[in-house]
Design a protein around this motif. Structure first.
Motif, PDB file in Angstrom:
ATOM      1  N   ASP A 236       0.708  -1.068   0.090  1.00  0.00           N
ATOM      2  CA  ASP A 236      -0.049   0.007  -0.002  1.00  0.00           C
ATOM      3  C   ASP A 236       0.895   1.332   0.015  1.00  0.00           C
ATOM      4  O   ASP A 236       0.447   2.389  -0.526  1.00  0.00           O
ATOM      5  CB  ASP A 236      -0.855   0.048   1.173  1.00  0.00           C
ATOM      6  CG  ASP A 236      -1.977   0.980   1.044  1.00  0.00           C
ATOM      7  OD1 ASP A 236      -2.950   1.136   0.111  1.00  0.00           O
ATOM      8  OD2 ASP A 236      -1.885   2.155   1.961  1.00  0.00           O
TER       9      ASP A 236
ATOM     10  N   THR B 112      -7.766   0.724  -3.907  1.00  0.00           N
ATOM     11  CA  THR B 112      -8.054   0.425  -2.513  1.00  0.00           C
ATOM     12  C   THR B 112      -9.486   0.013  -2.765  1.00  0.00           C
ATOM     13  O   THR B 112      -9.918  -0.900  -1.844  1.00  0.00           O
ATOM     14  CB  THR B 112      -7.986   2.008  -1.873  1.00  0.00           C
ATOM     15  OG1 THR B 112      -6.816   2.350  -2.001  1.00  0.00           O
ATOM     16  CG2 THR B 112      -8.717   1.685  -0.659  1.00  0.00           C
TER      17      THR B 112
ATOM     18  N   ARG C 108      -9.517  -3.650  -3.731  1.00  0.00           N
ATOM     19  CA  ARG C 108      -8.843  -4.565  -2.881  1.00  0.00           C
ATOM     20  C   ARG C 108      -9.830  -4.831  -1.655  1.00  0.00           C
ATOM     21  O   ARG C 108     -10.045  -6.063  -1.250  1.00  0.00           O
ATOM     22  CB  ARG C 108      -7.631  -4.138  -2.066  1.00  0.00           C
ATOM     23  CG  ARG C 108      -6.315  -4.453  -2.722  1.00  0.00           C
ATOM     24  CD  ARG C 108      -5.106  -3.677  -2.147  1.00  0.00           C
ATOM     25  NE  ARG C 108      -3.722  -4.221  -2.834  1.00  0.00           N
ATOM     26  CZ  ARG C 108      -2.784  -3.808  -2.712  1.00  0.00           C
ATOM     27  NH1 ARG C 108      -2.659  -2.613  -1.795  1.00  0.00           N
ATOM     28  NH2 ARG C 108      -1.562  -4.229  -3.204  1.00  0.00           N
ATOM     29  N   THR C 109     -10.457  -3.922  -1.201  1.00  0.00           N
ATOM     30  CA  THR C 109     -11.666  -4.155  -0.474  1.00  0.00           C
ATOM     31  C   THR C 109     -12.780  -4.993  -0.718  1.00  0.00           C
ATOM     32  O   THR C 109     -13.321  -5.609   0.252  1.00  0.00           O
ATOM     33  CB  THR C 109     -12.234  -2.644  -0.005  1.00  0.00           C
ATOM     34  OG1 THR C 109     -11.190  -1.695   0.704  1.00  0.00           O
ATOM     35  CG2 THR C 109     -13.174  -2.571   1.124  1.00  0.00           C
TER      36      THR C 109
ATOM     37  N   SER D 186     -11.708  -8.426  -0.927  1.00  0.00           N
ATOM     38  CA  SER D 186     -11.354  -9.107   0.235  1.00  0.00           C
ATOM     39  C   SER D 186     -12.721  -9.311   0.974  1.00  0.00           C
ATOM     40  O   SER D 186     -12.989 -10.407   1.522  1.00  0.00           O
ATOM     41  CB  SER D 186     -10.801  -8.172   1.374  1.00  0.00           C
ATOM     42  OG  SER D 186     -10.674  -8.718   2.578  1.00  0.00           O
ATOM     43  N   LYS D 187     -13.634  -8.706   0.713  1.00  0.00           N
ATOM     44  CA  LYS D 187     -15.126  -8.784   1.295  1.00  0.00           C
ATOM     45  C   LYS D 187     -15.827  -9.980   0.533  1.00  0.00           C
ATOM     46  O   LYS D 187     -16.520 -10.726   1.365  1.00  0.00           O
ATOM     47  CB  LYS D 187     -16.052  -7.611   0.962  1.00  0.00           C
ATOM     48  CG  LYS D 187     -17.327  -7.753   1.512  1.00  0.00           C
ATOM     49  CD  LYS D 187     -18.002  -6.336   1.363  1.00  0.00           C
ATOM     50  CE  LYS D 187     -19.427  -6.356   1.929  1.00  0.00           C
ATOM     51  NZ  LYS D 187     -20.292  -5.140   1.824  1.00  0.00           N
TER      52      LYS D 187
END
Length: 518
Positions: free
Chosen positions: A168, A184, A187-188, A191-192
């Motif tokens: 990051d 960002t 990636r979020t 991941s979720k």
């Protein structure tokens, strides 16, 4: 080292060393002068590090290397003129790492970077070759259970795919604001989505390998990226018949992208570990006998075991060699300490503070005789923080002892009083939970959390010798002053504040050790 959250205590922390406090003492203690001279001129840290990290290597509980480390540490202390012993407290699965060769055989030939996880079963001599499939994106457990019938004879990938292997901090520094925000968000979202995919199986990622083994998979492939280039977290597995391996981020990504796009990759995994049955577990205890108050103790604490993705250099080889060097210095310049200085080289810290918890459980006769415990277990940096751990009068005796330390060895050090009692994290907790003053000597980071904590990059080249030499001298002075103090220090504790529910927070509960692998 095990990272856990401490009990949150809403008590004001006080920084000991303000600009008005730091000054050079006008009269120097000759023992302190001798400690500094010996630690500076005759340091043995590099010799200890070479033997422990390069020759012996990683020290996973249950392995021959861990036993070799116990014996080596014991012999070093005996050579110093101390009493030392290996103290048995339980058993663990006996296992020894062998070579791991992972090769993609289709759609092209490529050697892959990866390693077998701790305690993972071996393959046959020629390895196992099979297709690689992704963990199904099931809508529910029923759909997942139906999919299990399709994986017999295959390798299954169970970790999230990382779109970028750049950390990051590089994205922040070099990307446009638009590009950084886009990454960002991606990636979020990824991941979720992966968390939901795991949840829909009805199992955790830790539980899945055993489930896949029972369904007929020939192996499990994962990738536990630490967040920086080249570093993966390397832990263990519970499978009984099939290997579990961790691949580097990019090699894992290669297989993932091929499988996701319908080009089924094939892999050969050849992992030659050894199942050694059951191994005894130990703590190595050394004692520098005191004179006037020989039945009272100053404890220097560090865990000897490590994970074995690297060589356990900063977790916690540096802690071990720092304590060894501190005691070597003291033995050279202080032939007759008032109190006995006991060095606890703990086993199986990484599996739940088992060694130190066993010592506390097995030696109740020492609880009221321990003056203080100094614990070191978080990397190669200079000691920069000490918390009072909720002991009301810690500010008095710690500041008194630190007063004797020359300014150059404490100029970056901050203390926080009264602090809060740790509920987990490292071996001082085993003592704090028994109302014994135990303090974590926390170090500067040097990227510890991502680069070396439990990673494949925790190797001897990461050691910063100037910093650990500073620490050995600092600890030797603290141990000397704690040993010479006339009376045992106060154990009075702070009254803990209310939590968010309006209930009084409680002091950490003492937990027994896990004396065998289940």
């Amino acid at each position: 080292m095990r990272i856990n959250k401490a009990i949150k205590v809403g008590v004001l922390g006080v920084t000991l060393f303000s600009s008005s406090f730091i000054f050079s003492q006008t009269t120097q203690d000759p023992i302190v002068e001798a400690i500094v001279k010996e630690g500076t001129a005759n340091s043995q840290l590099k010799n200890y590090a070479f033997e422990l990290m390069d020759v012996i290597g990683p020290r996973l509980v249950g392995t021959p290397q861990m036993m070799q480390a116990h014996n080596w540490v014991k012999d070093q202390y005996i050579a110093m003129g101390l009493e030392a012993r290996n103290e048995e407290y339980g058993t663990w699965k006996g296992w020894e790492r062998g070579t791991t060769q992972i090769t993609m055989t289709s759609p092209r030939l490529k050697s892959l970077e990866g390693t077998q996880l701790a305690w993972s079963p071996a393959t046959k001599k020629q390895g196992v070759e099979a297709e690689v499939v992704l963990l199904v994106d099931a809508k529910n457990t029923t759909e997942f259970n139906s999919w299990l019938s399709t994986i017999k004879g295959k390798f299954v990938m169970i970790s999230m795919h990382q779109e970028s292997g750049r950390p990051d901090y590089q994205w922040k520094e070099y990307a446009t604001e638009e590009s950084y925000t886009k990454m960002t968000v991606a990636r979020t979202a990824a991941s979720k989505a992966w968390s939901q995919r795991l949840k829909n199986t009805g199992f955790t990622e830790k539980e899945l390998p055993k489930v896949l083994e029972d369904a007929g998979a020939v192996g499990v492939i994962k990738s536990s990226w630490s967040g920086v280039m080249g570093a993966n977290k390397i832990f263990g597995t519970d499978t009984n018949k099939i290997p579990v391996v961790d691949l580097s981020l990019e090699d894992y990504g290669l297989l993932y992208r091929l499988a996701e796009n319908g080009i089924t990759p094939k892999v050969n995994i050849n992992a030659q570990s050894k199942d050694l049955g059951t191994a005894k577990t130990y703590n190595t205890i050394a004692e520098f006998k005191g004179s006037e108050k020989a039945d009272e103790y100053v404890v220097l604490s560090a865990h000897l075991d490590s994970w074995d993705g690297g060589t356990g250099a900063t977790d916690n080889g540096t802690g071990i060699i720092t304590m060894m060097e501190a005691v070597r210095i003291l033995k050279t310049v202080l032939p007759n300490p008032k109190r006995t200085i006991l060095i606890g080289n703990w086993g199986s810290e990484e599996q739940g503070l088992n060694g130190s918890r066993a010592f506390v459980a097995d030696h109740p006769e020492l609880h009221d005789k321990i003056q203080v415990v100094f614990n070191q277990d978080n990397g190669t940096g200079r000691i920069a923080n000490i918390s009072g751990q909720g002991f009301l009068h810690a500010y008095q005796y710690l500041s008194d002892w630190l007063y004797a330390v020359p300014t150059s060895f404490k100029q970056d050090l901050k203390t926080h009083f009264p602090g809060s009692p740790s509920g987990g994290g490292s071996d001082h907790v085993s003592f704090v939970s028994k109302d014994i003053p135990g303090f974590m000597l926390s170090s500067l980071s040097w990227g510890y959390g991502q680069y070396t904590w439990h990673t494949n990059r925790d190797t001897a080249d990461k050691i910063v010798y100037d910093d650990i030499q500073n620490n050995a001298i600092l600890i030797a002075i603290l141990a000397y002053k704690a040993s010479e103090q006339e009376e045992l220090v106060s154990r009075e504790k702070v009254v803990l504040p209310l939590n968010e529910k309006g209930e009084r927070q409680q002091w950490p509960v003492s937990k027994g050790p896990k004396r065998k692998q289940e």
